[in-house]
Design a protein around this motif. Sequence first.
Motif, short mmCIF file in Angstrom:
data_model
loop_
_atom_site.label_atom_id
_atom_site.label_comp_id
_atom_site.label_asym_id
_atom_site.label_seq_id
_atom_site.Cartn_x
_atom_site.Cartn_y
_atom_site.Cartn_z
N TRP A 16 0.81 -1.22 0.00
CA TRP A 16 0.00 0.00 0.00
C TRP A 16 0.85 1.28 0.00
CZ3 TRP A 16 -0.99 3.00 4.75
CH2 TRP A 16 -1.80 4.11 4.50
N PRO A 17 1.84 1.45 0.90
CA PRO A 17 2.64 2.70 0.85
C PRO A 17 3.44 2.83 -0.44
CG PRO A 17 2.93 1.53 2.94
CD PRO A 17 2.26 0.58 2.02
N VAL A 18 3.91 1.71 -1.00
CA VAL A 18 4.71 1.77 -2.24
C VAL A 18 3.83 2.21 -3.41
CG1 VAL A 18 6.13 0.43 -3.83
CG2 VAL A 18 6.23 -0.05 -1.37
N ILE A 19 2.64 1.63 -3.51
CA ILE A 19 1.71 2.04 -4.58
C ILE A 19 1.32 3.51 -4.40
CG2 ILE A 19 -0.58 1.63 -5.57
CD1 ILE A 19 -0.28 -1.29 -4.82
N ALA A 20 1.12 3.93 -3.15
CA ALA A 20 0.73 5.32 -2.89
C ALA A 20 1.81 6.30 -3.37
CB ALA A 20 0.47 5.51 -1.40
N VAL A 21 3.06 5.99 -3.09
CA VAL A 21 4.12 6.92 -3.49
C VAL A 21 4.31 6.91 -5.01
CG1 VAL A 21 6.15 5.39 -3.38
CG2 VAL A 21 6.36 7.79 -2.70
N CYS A 22 4.03 5.79 -5.66
CA CYS A 22 4.08 5.75 -7.13
C CYS A 22 2.99 6.63 -7.73
CB CYS A 22 3.94 4.31 -7.62
SG CYS A 22 5.35 3.24 -7.24
N PRO A 75 14.10 17.31 -2.48
CA PRO A 75 14.25 16.70 -1.15
C PRO A 75 12.92 16.32 -0.49
CG PRO A 75 15.68 18.60 -1.37
CD PRO A 75 14.83 18.59 -2.59
N SER A 76 11.90 17.14 -0.67
CA SER A 76 10.61 16.85 -0.04
C SER A 76 10.01 15.55 -0.57
CB SER A 76 9.63 18.00 -0.28
OG SER A 76 9.45 18.22 -1.68
N PHE A 77 10.14 15.35 -1.91
CA PHE A 77 9.59 14.11 -2.48
C PHE A 77 10.45 12.92 -2.12
CE2 PHE A 77 8.91 11.00 -5.87
CZ PHE A 77 7.53 10.85 -5.77
#
Length: 346
Positions: A122-128, A153-155
């Motif tokens: 879930w977190p990996v898909i969200a950041v993609c 840097p923020s991303f």
Amino acid sequence: MKEIWKSFTDLFKGITDILKNLLNLLLPPKFWHWQTFLLLSGMLLLVSLVVAEVDSNREVEVDFISVLSWLFLTFSVGWLTTQKPFVFRGISLSPWITAGLICFLLYEKLESNLKYVAIVSWPVIAVCIAAIILVLNTPEESTEQKVDVLSKPSFVILVLVNFLVSCWLGLYFVIQGIVQQYPTMGEDDLSKSTFVYRLIKPSINDYRGAKILNLMQEKLNNQLATQRVELSVPNMKLKLQNIKDEVTKEISEVKEDDFWKLQTPIVANQSGYQLELQLFWEGITAKDESYYLSKNCKIEEKVGQRSYGNTSQNEAVPIRVGNVECSAVEKKLVKPENQSEDVTKI
């Protein structure tokens, strides 16, 4: 008559206004809009329900239409949540909400032993998804400039935080898998663990070994309740080992069963046995100390009665049967100098 006609026209106008407002609410203001995908999702859902009702054997088609409906809903919700009130201080919740909907679909479709993948990802898909939204919303026309936005840097911090959350979720499922296959390790002293905290302190009866010993006593008592006590020590040892194997299968086999080794010191006398059921734990312990669970038992013969229907007056015939009495389960440490000797005896 005029009043009736006026009332009828007012009612018709009211219904028309309600339908008009409802259509304005459902129909998107333009074709390329989040409501368009929501409308498509609802239509596909209705189609899947109709197909399932008409022909119950078309499970593949119904499943495909349902998945397509969910994807349209996911796209619609993802688009909607990029706008206020789902944006806080310039941060949109859309990537995490959209990823949650995608992971829910994966959770429903994956096999039971792979469902954890949907939660961990879930977190990996969200950041993609967040990366895609960031690139699409970048005003620069150059592709290189759009890609450079991802190196801010923020991303980068956002990516690292999401991967960290994914790792923690993965660690949770790894620990859960270990505890399911080795429940005794979960009942051990975890006070020095840096990432595992126990809310309830376990009792001795929570150990899998204690459950095995208690069930062994119950099963042995049931078996001897209808037969005489066999005074052969080797036969009794073999019986106890067989009972232990049966009990571990009855309470669902796990990998840790290979680490519980049964030892049964027995003293035979004229009326039965005096024995100690010992289960030695040979697995890993938190304090690196060996122990075993013990249960002192006394097996004696007693006079029972059995009714036979073929006797003249259905008389109760006295017979000699076994009786098992055991103490509560105790946890005992194995002394270092005696540990190798005890394991050899097993």
